[in-house]
Scaffold this active site. Structure first.
Site, PDB file in Angstrom:
ATOM      1  N   GLY A  55       0.819  -1.194   0.000  1.00 42.93           N
ATOM      2  CA  GLY A  55       0.000   0.000   0.000  1.00 42.93           C
ATOM      3  C   GLY A  55       0.854   1.245   0.000  1.00 42.93           C
ATOM      4  N   CYS A  82       5.316  -6.119   1.631  1.00 47.71           N
ATOM      5  CA  CYS A  82       5.720  -4.707   1.596  1.00 47.71           C
ATOM      6  C   CYS A  82       5.080  -3.943   2.762  1.00 47.71           C
ATOM      7  CB  CYS A  82       5.387  -4.094   0.237  1.00 47.71           C
ATOM      8  SG  CYS A  82       6.239  -2.531  -0.084  1.00 47.71           S
ATOM      9  N   TYR A  83       4.095  -3.096   2.517  1.00 48.64           N
ATOM     10  CA  TYR A  83       3.420  -2.398   3.608  1.00 48.64           C
ATOM     11  C   TYR A  83       2.835  -3.387   4.598  1.00 48.64           C
ATOM     12  CZ  TYR A  83       0.129   0.608   6.117  1.00 48.64           C
ATOM     13  OH  TYR A  83      -0.560   1.282   7.101  1.00 48.64           O
ATOM     14  N   HIS A 169       7.798  -7.676  -3.574  1.00 44.53           N
ATOM     15  CA  HIS A 169       6.514  -8.120  -4.127  1.00 44.53           C
ATOM     16  C   HIS A 169       6.685  -9.468  -4.844  1.00 44.53           C
ATOM     17  CE1 HIS A 169       4.031  -4.514  -3.410  1.00 44.53           C
ATOM     18  NE2 HIS A 169       5.187  -3.872  -3.494  1.00 44.53           N
ATOM     19  N   GLU A 171       4.370 -11.314  -5.942  1.00 46.35           N
ATOM     20  CA  GLU A 171       3.279 -11.535  -6.893  1.00 46.35           C
ATOM     21  C   GLU A 171       3.591 -11.033  -8.299  1.00 46.35           C
ATOM     22  OE1 GLU A 171       2.254  -7.544  -4.888  1.00 46.35           O
ATOM     23  OE2 GLU A 171       3.334  -9.386  -4.439  1.00 46.35           O
ATOM     24  N   SER A 223     -23.551  -7.636 -24.857  1.00 48.43           N
ATOM     25  CA  SER A 223     -22.671  -6.754 -25.623  1.00 48.43           C
ATOM     26  C   SER A 223     -21.975  -7.493 -26.755  1.00 48.43           C
ATOM     27  CB  SER A 223     -21.610  -6.147 -24.701  1.00 48.43           C
ATOM     28  OG  SER A 223     -20.662  -7.134 -24.308  1.00 48.43           O
ATOM     29  N   GLY A 224     -21.879  -8.827 -26.620  1.00 50.85           N
ATOM     30  CA  GLY A 224     -21.159  -9.610 -27.615  1.00 50.85           C
ATOM     31  C   GLY A 224     -19.709  -9.846 -27.263  1.00 50.85           C
ATOM     32  N   GLY A 225     -19.262  -9.237 -26.152  1.00 54.53           N
ATOM     33  CA  GLY A 225     -17.907  -9.491 -25.680  1.00 54.53           C
ATOM     34  C   GLY A 225     -17.816 -10.827 -24.965  1.00 54.53           C
ATOM     35  N   VAL A 226     -16.632 -11.145 -24.464  1.00 53.50           N
ATOM     36  CA  VAL A 226     -16.407 -12.428 -23.805  1.00 53.50           C
ATOM     37  C   VAL A 226     -17.352 -12.608 -22.619  1.00 53.50           C
ATOM     38  CG1 VAL A 226     -14.740 -13.853 -22.554  1.00 53.50           C
ATOM     39  CG2 VAL A 226     -13.989 -12.495 -24.520  1.00 53.50           C
ATOM     40  N   ASP A 227     -17.453 -11.597 -21.779  1.00 55.70           N
ATOM     41  CA  ASP A 227     -18.151 -11.747 -20.498  1.00 55.70           C
ATOM     42  C   ASP A 227     -19.651 -11.981 -20.672  1.00 55.70           C
ATOM     43  OD1 ASP A 227     -15.606 -11.109 -19.611  1.00 55.70           O
ATOM     44  OD2 ASP A 227     -16.097  -8.995 -19.364  1.00 55.70           O
ATOM     45  N   SER A 228     -20.320 -11.081 -21.398  1.00 60.59           N
ATOM     46  CA  SER A 228     -21.773 -11.243 -21.546  1.00 60.59           C
ATOM     47  C   SER A 228     -22.112 -12.461 -22.400  1.00 60.59           C
ATOM     48  CB  SER A 228     -22.399  -9.980 -22.146  1.00 60.59           C
ATOM     49  OG  SER A 228     -21.969  -9.764 -23.473  1.00 60.59           O
ATOM     50  N   LYS A 367     -10.624 -12.419 -15.859  1.00 58.53           N
ATOM     51  CA  LYS A 367     -10.901 -12.585 -17.287  1.00 58.53           C
ATOM     52  C   LYS A 367     -10.418 -13.927 -17.842  1.00 58.53           C
ATOM     53  CE  LYS A 367     -12.139  -9.794 -20.063  1.00 58.53           C
ATOM     54  NZ  LYS A 367     -13.449  -9.485 -20.699  1.00 58.53           N
TER      55      LYS A 367
END
Length: 511
Positions: A55, A82-83, A169, A171, A223-228, A367
């Site tokens: 942070g 870290c923090y 870090h 990660e 929407s036609g994207g991956v998610d919807s 995603k």
């Protein structure tokens, strides 16, 4: 699915908090991000480990974010990053001070003692530092197991209390042995089985949707994207065609988008396609501020969607959306002190406006996990492989005011760029590539005549899930082909530039 085990990440505002959660999931263990102030008594499920994120604060500042004291008495293994390490040291009686030699970037660790956390980690390996404070004195019961040139307590441990901390870090990809360190914590210290499974998750979500809906029809903002699109396939598995997808053509989408929607989702007799370009352009007229653009687009979308839903003449109770975990985290500041970067198009006021209950089967996923879920469902590759596209569409790729003429320039450029990189078979190597139309005109020469036209920037990045990104090292030959093609084929531009910024400090989109 009952989540048998999970790691909780307490968020202190790090730009890498989401990445920590993602790395834990890569190890086959479910992870969840919670506000830094969350007490153990408010944890839900079988929490087997706690990670304190980094942070921007200093622990000695007035009002600095600090975890609850109960955290250190709950006997759940803790890793501070870290923090997070500094918070552990400060709260348990150590001392943290401002460092004269701020460490930012690459350092090498010197492992000085046997360590559970650093088991099989190569001595002298590179770690990524980003801090201006350092621990000067350790709390009782702790000892150091690694140091760097300017951090004598780069790794601290109290195995008897199962509390650990790293100043760097693990990660981020820059830390060479970072995944080994996280593996040691998650699997060896916390005892995770590593059996969290997306197939089981999917089966559970399908059953949850079926039981919750109980025969009621469901609205879907498609929407036609991956998610919807993945949500649409989940709904079909759960309730057949008892869902009503509404696709709103905002006029800000990719070239040929409406035709693609008809081809892929036209089997659903309830599909409704709405041509609303005129309304969106009218609402955007004269607006240049990117956040205002997003809000205007969101409000216009809600108005049109509500109108179309009412035309169906059905009393809906549920609305399905393709909300993802990063959308939730970036849009809701109560998750922690992380700054809200931008508004998200699909976490807006639509459910409240329509008085509907939300169905968000992807809300806990990143995603790349959604793409895997889509593969299990048989979603077409042309959708799953598709690059992310922002909810506000081309409006946030036009710096300045939005007009139909500018959108047409951008749509044509976008189409040509994608055609070129697909032909060169590098589309799948890139997380996202798109042109940005700049409100900057430069002098050029076209057909032996002076031209004064716009600059077009090309943005191409590589990323796992958009939380961090690096610019794509495209070959000069392909860059040359892109530039030549755009300058010869797209009216209104006479200069092409390539964006070489990383995220952070830049975002992926320009607005």
């Amino acid at each position: 699915m009952v989540l048998r085990e999970k790691i909780v990440i307490l968020d202190f505002g790090s730009q890498y908090t989401q990445l920590i959660a993602r790395r834990v999931r890569e190890l086959g263990t479910y992870s969840e991000i919670l506000p830094y102030w969350t007490k153990p008594e408010n944890f839900q499920g079988n929490v087997i480990g706690i990670i304190l994120s980094g942070g921007p604060s200093s622990v000695y500042d007035e009002g600095a974010p600090l975890p609850s004291a109960e955290l250190f008495e709950c006997r759940i293994p803790i890793l501070g990053i870290c923090y997070g390490l500094q918070a552990i040291a400060s709260l348990l009686g150590g001392k943290v001070v401002s460092s004269k030699n701020r460490e930012y970037g690459f350092q090498r660790i010197d492992i000085t003692a046997k360590s559970q956390l650093l088991e099989n980690v190569r001595n002298g390996s590179v770690v990524w530092m980003s801090h201006g404070d350092r621990v000067e004195a350790l709390p009782d019961g702790f000892y150091t197991t690694a140091r760097t040139e300017n951090s004598p307590f780069a790794v601290i441990e109290n195995p008897s209390k199962k509390i650990f901390g790293v100043q760097f870090h693990p990660e981020v990809a820059h830390t060479e042995e970072g995944m080994k360190i996280l593996t040691n914590f998650v699997k060896k210290i916390c005892g995770a089985s590593g059996k969290w499974d997306l197939k089981e998750y999917l089966d559970t979500k399908i059953n949850e949707v079926r039981e919750r809906v109980d025969g009621s029809p469901v609205l879907l903002a498609l929407s036609g994207g991956v998610d919807s699109s993945v949500v649409a396939y989940i709904l079909e598995k759960a309730i057949g065609f008892n869902y009503f997808p509404i696709f709103v053509d905002t006029g800000l989408l990719k070239k040929g988008e409406r035709e693609r929607i008809k081809r892929i989702f036209g089997k659903n007799p309830n599909l409704r396609i709405v041509d609303a370009a005129g309304e969106f352009f009218a609402a955007l007229r004269g607006i240049e501020d990117p956040e205002k653009k997003r809000k205007v687009i969101g409000a216009t979308f809600i108005k049109i969607f509500e109108s179309e839903a009412k035309k169906l003449g059905i009393q809906f109770q549920f609305l399905a959306q393709g909300t993802l975990y990063p959308d939730v985290i970036e849009s809701v500041s109560v998750v922690g002190p992380s700054e809200v970067i931008k508004s998200h198009h699909n976490v807006g006021g639509l459910p409240e406006k329509l008085h509907l209950d939300l169905i968000e089967p992807l809300r806990e996923l990143f995603k790349d996990e959604v793409r895997k879920i889509g593969g299990l469902l048989g979603v077409p590759e042309e959708i799953l492989r598709r690059h992310p596209f922002p909810g506000p569409g081309m409006a946030v790729r036009i710096v300045g005011d939005v007009t139909p003429e500018k959108v047409k320039v951008l749509q044509e450029a976008d189409y040509l760029v994608e055609e070129i990189i697909k032909r060169h078979k590098i589309y799948d190597d890139i997380w996202q590539i798109f042109p940005v139309l700049l409100p900057v005109k430069t002098v050029g020469i076209k057909g032996d005549k002076r031209s004064y036209e716009n600059v077009l920037a090309i943005r191409a990045v590589v990323s796992l899930d958009g939380m961090t990104a690096d610019w794509y090292r495209m070959s000069y030959d392909i860059l040359n082909e892109i530039s030549t093609t755009l300058l010869n084929s797209v009216e209104g531009i006479n200069r092409v530039v390539y964006d070489v910024s990383t995220k952070p400090p830049a975002t992926i989109e320009w607005e």
